[in-house]
Design an enzyme around this catalytic site. Structure first.
Site, mmCIF file in Angstrom:
data_model
loop_
_atom_site.group_PDB
_atom_site.id
_atom_site.type_symbol
_atom_site.label_atom_id
_atom_site.label_comp_id
_atom_site.label_asym_id
_atom_site.label_seq_id
_atom_site.Cartn_x
_atom_site.Cartn_y
_atom_site.Cartn_z
ATOM 1 N N ASN A 110 61.025 11.818 62.245
ATOM 2 C CA ASN A 110 60.958 13.267 62.426
ATOM 3 C C ASN A 110 59.565 13.905 61.958
ATOM 4 O OD1 ASN A 110 61.760 15.971 63.356
ATOM 5 N ND2 ASN A 110 62.402 16.173 61.400
ATOM 6 N N HIS A 112 58.251 17.325 60.424
ATOM 7 C CA HIS A 112 58.579 18.460 59.859
ATOM 8 C C HIS A 112 57.596 19.414 59.203
ATOM 9 C CE1 HIS A 112 61.617 21.181 58.332
ATOM 10 N NE2 HIS A 112 60.847 21.239 57.031
ATOM 11 N N SER A 139 55.439 16.928 57.227
ATOM 12 C CA SER A 139 55.604 15.409 56.680
ATOM 13 C C SER A 139 56.253 14.770 57.911
ATOM 14 C CB SER A 139 56.623 15.644 55.550
ATOM 15 O OG SER A 139 56.346 16.440 54.827
ATOM 16 N N ASP A 148 66.458 16.739 57.176
ATOM 17 C CA ASP A 148 65.066 16.641 56.689
ATOM 18 C C ASP A 148 65.018 15.988 55.227
ATOM 19 O OD1 ASP A 148 64.322 18.454 58.815
ATOM 20 O OD2 ASP A 148 64.543 20.047 57.887
HETATM 21 C C1 GRF Z 1 56.146 21.328 65.284
HETATM 22 O O1 GRF Z 1 55.565 22.237 64.210
HETATM 23 C C2 GRF Z 1 56.875 20.085 64.489
HETATM 24 O O2 GRF Z 1 56.578 20.035 63.047
HETATM 25 C C3 GRF Z 1 58.308 20.885 64.524
HETATM 26 O O3 GRF Z 1 58.387 21.441 65.744
HETATM 27 C C4 GRF Z 1 57.060 21.755 66.292
HETATM 28 C C5 GRF Z 1 56.737 20.954 67.488
HETATM 29 O O4 GRF Z 1 55.615 21.364 68.356
HETATM 30 N N1 GRF Z 1 59.316 19.828 64.119
HETATM 31 P P1 GRF Z 1 55.323 20.695 69.567
HETATM 32 O O5 GRF Z 1 56.575 21.073 70.700
HETATM 33 O O6 GRF Z 1 55.116 19.504 69.325
HETATM 34 O O7 GRF Z 1 54.136 21.597 70.205
#
Ligand code: GRF
Length: 220
Positions: A110, A112, A139, A148
């Site tokens: 994932n 994050h 991360s 997370d």
């Molecule tokens: C990103 O900021 C990621 O860290 C979080 O959700 C957002 C996704 O953005 N988990 P995108 O849909 O890839 O533009």
């Protein structure tokens, strides 16, 4: 030639991270095949991006299911259909039930938007501002049943600047999230990083600390 490393991408939103993966593959910088993009939201722009790149898409909307468990069961049955080596949560906004995670140990990562273990959950940029953090970032971690909380594989750092809002900080983090995700997937696909039962390994030895994205946009 060996079979390509296959990834399934899970996304609920705009899919800029999915786009970064697609672009790296087209540029010849990432030797993986995106075996499918899976979403809980029919209107997720990530699906448009996938279709534009000729990638199969599947939507499993939660509304059709009585329970979170039933939705996850159907959703992950679809994901399993892609026979992916790795499941990449790139802006997948649902909390995944522990049963599904435990059936796929060390197969899900994932992205994050914080320097874990700081600022888990939602609104991480505002959390960083409220805490007076001077550094923030993103991360990539292994998905475990605790939200997370899985072992962190790699991070990218940005400064928090005077006058930052959650929006300006989010934009700065997003710019590093894209190479962070691409490089982490590349290291997994190339076998430099391995998600072993006793923890992540880097080139055959236990990963001592999360890899860091350098100014050269590589992990070290
Ligand atoms: C990103 O900021 C990621 O860290 C979080 O959700 C957002 C996704 O953005 N988990 P995108 O849909 O890839 O533009």
């Amino acid at each position: 030639m060996s079979a390509p490393f296959r990834i399934a991408v899970l996304a609920s939103g705009t899919g800029t991270n999915l786009q970064a993966l697609i672009d790296a593959i087209s540029a010849g910088d990432l030797a993986v095949e995106i075996a499918g993009v899976f979403s809980d939201k029919a209107k997720a722009f990530a699906l448009e991006r996938a279709r534009g790149a000729g990638i199969a898409t599947t939507v499993v909307p939660p509304k059709r299911f009585a329970t979170r468990e039933a939705h996850d069961e159907a959703f992950f049955a679809a994901v399993d259909g892609a026979s992916a080596d790795l499941i990449v949560c790139a802006g997948y906004m649902r909390i995944i039930t522990a049963a599904q995670i435990e059936r796929r140990p060390n197969r899900m990562i994932n992205l994050h938007p914080s320097l874990l273990p700081a600022f888990k959950g939602l609104h991480t940029h505002q959390q960083a501002l409220d805490a007076g953090a001077i550094e923030h970032g993103a991360s990539v971690h292994i998905v475990t049943a605790d939200l997370d909380d899985g072992p962190v594989l790699a991070q990218a750092r940005v400064p928090v600047l005077p006058g930052d809002t959650a929006g300006t900080l989010a934009a700065r983090v997003q710019a590093v999230e894209h190479p962070l995700l691409v490089e982490t997937v590349r290291m997994l696909a190339e076998g430099h990083l391995r998600l072993a039962p006793d923890g992540p390994h880097l080139n055959g030895a236990p990963l001592p600390a999360p890899l860091q994205l350098g100014a050269n946009r590589r992990l070290a």
